[in-house]
Design an enzyme around this catalytic site. Sequence first.
Site, short mmCIF file in Angstrom:
data_model
loop_
_atom_site.label_atom_id
_atom_site.label_comp_id
_atom_site.label_asym_id
_atom_site.label_seq_id
_atom_site.Cartn_x
_atom_site.Cartn_y
_atom_site.Cartn_z
CG ASN A 10 -2.62 0.12 -1.94
OD1 ASN A 10 -2.19 -0.71 -2.51
ND2 ASN A 10 -2.15 1.67 -2.08
CE LYS A 12 0.43 2.38 0.04
NZ LYS A 12 0.96 3.70 0.33
CD GLU A 96 2.96 4.50 -2.70
OE1 GLU A 96 2.69 3.19 -2.83
OE2 GLU A 96 2.71 4.90 -1.37
P1 PGA Z 1 -1.34 5.09 3.79
O1 PGA Z 1 -1.55 4.73 2.30
O2 PGA Z 1 -2.59 4.63 4.35
O3 PGA Z 1 -0.22 4.16 4.50
O4 PGA Z 1 -1.11 6.33 4.04
C1 PGA Z 1 -2.68 5.07 1.67
C2 PGA Z 1 -2.26 4.76 -0.02
O5 PGA Z 1 -1.29 5.06 -0.34
O6 PGA Z 1 -3.15 4.42 -0.59
#
Ligand code: PGA
Length: 240
Positions: A10, A12, A96
């Site tokens: 992911n 983001k 989020e």
């Molecule tokens: P992270 O994020 O691996 O940076 O903790 C995971 C996610 O939000 O899917």
Amino acid sequence: MLRKKLAIGNWKMHKTAQEAEHYVRALQGLISSDSGPFLAVPFTAIQGAAQAANGSKIRIGAQNMHEAKEGAFTGEISAEMLKASGASFVLLGHSERRNLFGETDEKVHQKLVRALQVGLIPVVCVGEKLEERQHGKTEAVLRRQIEAALLGVDPEKIVLAYEPVWAIGTGKSASAEMAQDTHAFCRTIVGAKTPILYGGSVQIDNVSSFCSQTDIDGVLVGGASLHPENFAQIAKKVLS
Ligand code: PGA
């Protein structure tokens, strides 16, 4: 989606379309042709990444969508648009989205129904906040999120991702045992055939401890998916 091993990156809000294409080409050279990681990329990178992934087992998806077929929703993206751009799955209800953008359980359900109508695999994200865990509310929160998202939909049509909010982007992952206990609880709701992924500070050095657990079918990886070498190593540990 029937139960199998999965590694989803992911990104983001990271990477331009061009950076995404470079990444996908690099990743192809790093993974074996029969292991297919999934990448949830920004909307603007879907088409280029999907074209670059063409002919490989890498699957490209989105991180969100709007529940309506089309209409006056300035700034939004429909499931059809994602599908036409080359997406094969979509993340729904990421914490989020829930916590920063006010996404409700009801919206997650509406999006899930729409995603299935156009043939996108919904990856439904659920997870408790730290204070909810501390007050013994983890199972009640997860039950509410999962049941509301599914509401009459066959659980075998989705992928579930359990991501404790306190473990996302913090470097503090759940222990593998704690994750297994919570996955076993989620499985009592979705049944034996739905893949359930763990997410929250997954890294190269802890991924195997999660994937060796009975009810953990793979991982959803944020920060550690941003570099192809890193993500390829994680994906290999999950998919091999
Ligand atoms: P992270 O994020 O691996 O940076 O903790 C995971 C996610 O939000 O899917």
